[in-house]
Scaffold this motif. Structure first.
Motif, PDB file in Angstrom:
ATOM      1  N   ASP A  95       0.819  -1.203   0.000  1.00  0.00           N
ATOM      2  CA  ASP A  95       0.000   0.000   0.000  1.00  0.00           C
ATOM      3  C   ASP A  95       0.858   1.261   0.000  1.00  0.00           C
ATOM      4  O   ASP A  95       0.556   2.225  -0.687  1.00  0.00           O
ATOM      5  CB  ASP A  95      -0.927  -0.010   1.218  1.00  0.00           C
TER       6      ASP A  95
ATOM      7  N   ARG B 227       2.829   6.729  -1.346  1.00  0.00           N
ATOM      8  CA  ARG B 227       1.740   5.842  -1.756  1.00  0.00           C
ATOM      9  C   ARG B 227       1.660   5.851  -3.277  1.00  0.00           C
ATOM     10  O   ARG B 227       1.080   6.772  -3.856  1.00  0.00           O
ATOM     11  CB  ARG B 227       0.427   6.307  -1.151  1.00  0.00           C
TER      12      ARG B 227
ATOM     13  N   ARG C 263      -2.289   2.776  -7.922  1.00  0.00           N
ATOM     14  CA  ARG C 263      -2.525   1.354  -8.179  1.00  0.00           C
ATOM     15  C   ARG C 263      -2.163   0.972  -9.612  1.00  0.00           C
ATOM     16  O   ARG C 263      -1.788  -0.157  -9.886  1.00  0.00           O
ATOM     17  CB  ARG C 263      -3.987   1.011  -7.911  1.00  0.00           C
TER      18      ARG C 263
END
Length: 95
Positions: free
Chosen positions: A26, A69, A72
């Protein structure tokens, strides 16, 4: 250095593995030295100032760190490009 079939295969496998890692993780926590270097490059506000609250915060958490982060889609893009490079390595002729 000439790229051979084995080099393309290795690059493809590494891209697949890094892509899987980016999909599973993550966030990454960068250590103090890298945080300070990133801060200098990005030219943002200083990591730690000299006021009283910052001095107190540095006693509680002495090493300033940054949490990264990644989006995705980066992991998926790395996996797909790794598959393409690996399949391309199979299309090259042997030497």
């Amino acid at each position: 250095m000439k790229f051979t079939r084995n080099h393309y295969f290795l690059i493809g496998i590494l891209l697949i593995l890094f892509g899987i890692q980016f999909r599973l993780v993550d966030s990454f926590v960068i250590n103090e030295r890298c945080t300070r270097a990133l801060d200098r490059v990005m030219r943002k506000t200083p990591v730690a100032s000299n006021d009283a609250f910052s001095a107190f915060a540095m006693q509680v958490h002495p090493n300033p760190t940054k949490r990264v982060r990644p989006p995705r889609w980066i992991g998926a893009a790395m996996v797909v490009s790794g598959i393409v490079v690996t399949l391309h390595s199979f299309a090259l002729k042997r030497h």
